[in-house]
Design a protein around this motif. Structure first.
Motif: not given
Length: 202
Positions: A1-28
């Motif tokens: 199975m293949k997963l594609l992970h994309l981030d689009s926030s310009v805030l780098g480590p300060h980004s909430v969407s990046r934190q949450v997308s990373a947590a989702a990928v880790e869970r999967l």
């Protein structure tokens, strides 16, 4: 199975969407041993926005040298999307809609003959076999019962786009009100991270 992970926030480590997308990928990843993950940061390696030269090449004209590399990059992201069983996207709201970097990516994957087709019966989406999880962060509150509801063009747009190409397994993990104040931000992030960590395995 293949997963594609994309981030689009310009805030780098300060980004909430990046934190949450990373947590989702880790869970999967934990729930699916052997999951192959491809990561693309749309702000670090941005795609060019479509131009007349791009559209001409798409209609069969010889590619202009000035867009040849970008056309190849666009083909690469399309192939990544087509190969993925699961797509996880970090999508912050910028001025009531998606970041332009994410729009540029969408313009490369919503392609007639690849992810949708026209027929006598109308439009048919060709990506029905994909699961798409979108981590959304918004500074305020844009629910249907709020005064700002009419300005919500992020989740509504993404629902429309992915529905158009046939995606039926579409999940949103929202973190809302993150600019309202520290307590609101803390509560929103905690709730989104909990939801990401509780995603179904498949």
């Amino acid at each position: 199975m293949k997963l594609l992970h994309l981030d689009s926030s310009v805030l780098g480590p300060h980004s909430v969407s990046r934190q949450v997308s990373a947590a989702a990928v880790e869970r999967l990843r934990q729930a699916n041993p052997g999951l192959l993950v491809t990561y693309r940061d749309l702000t670090q390696t941005p795609l060019g926005h479509l131009s007349g030269l791009h559209l001409a090449a798409g209609q069969g004209a010889a590619p202009d040298p000035s867009v040849r590399d970008d056309l190849a990059a666009g083909q690469a992201v399309l192939e990544e999307f087509l190969a993925a069983d699961i797509v996880v996207i970090g999508a912050p709201m910028y001025n009531f809609t998606i970041p332009s970097q994410l729009k540029a990516w969408i313009d490369r994957v919503v392609v007639a003959g690849k992810t949708f087709k026209y027929s006598a019966a109308g439009v048919e989406g060709l990506a029905a076999n994909k699961r798409v999880v979108i981590a959304v962060s918004r500074g305020g509150y844009y629910g249907a019962d709020t005064p700002m509801a009419a300005l919500e063009h992020l989740e509504t747009y993404l629902r429309g786009v992915f529905g158009f190409i046939g995606v039926k397994n579409l999940e949103f993990i929202p973190a809302d009100g993150i600019q309202v104040g520290p307590e609101h931000r803390e509560k929103a992030v905690a709730g989104a991270l909990q939801a990401a960590g509780s995603l179904n395995a498949a």
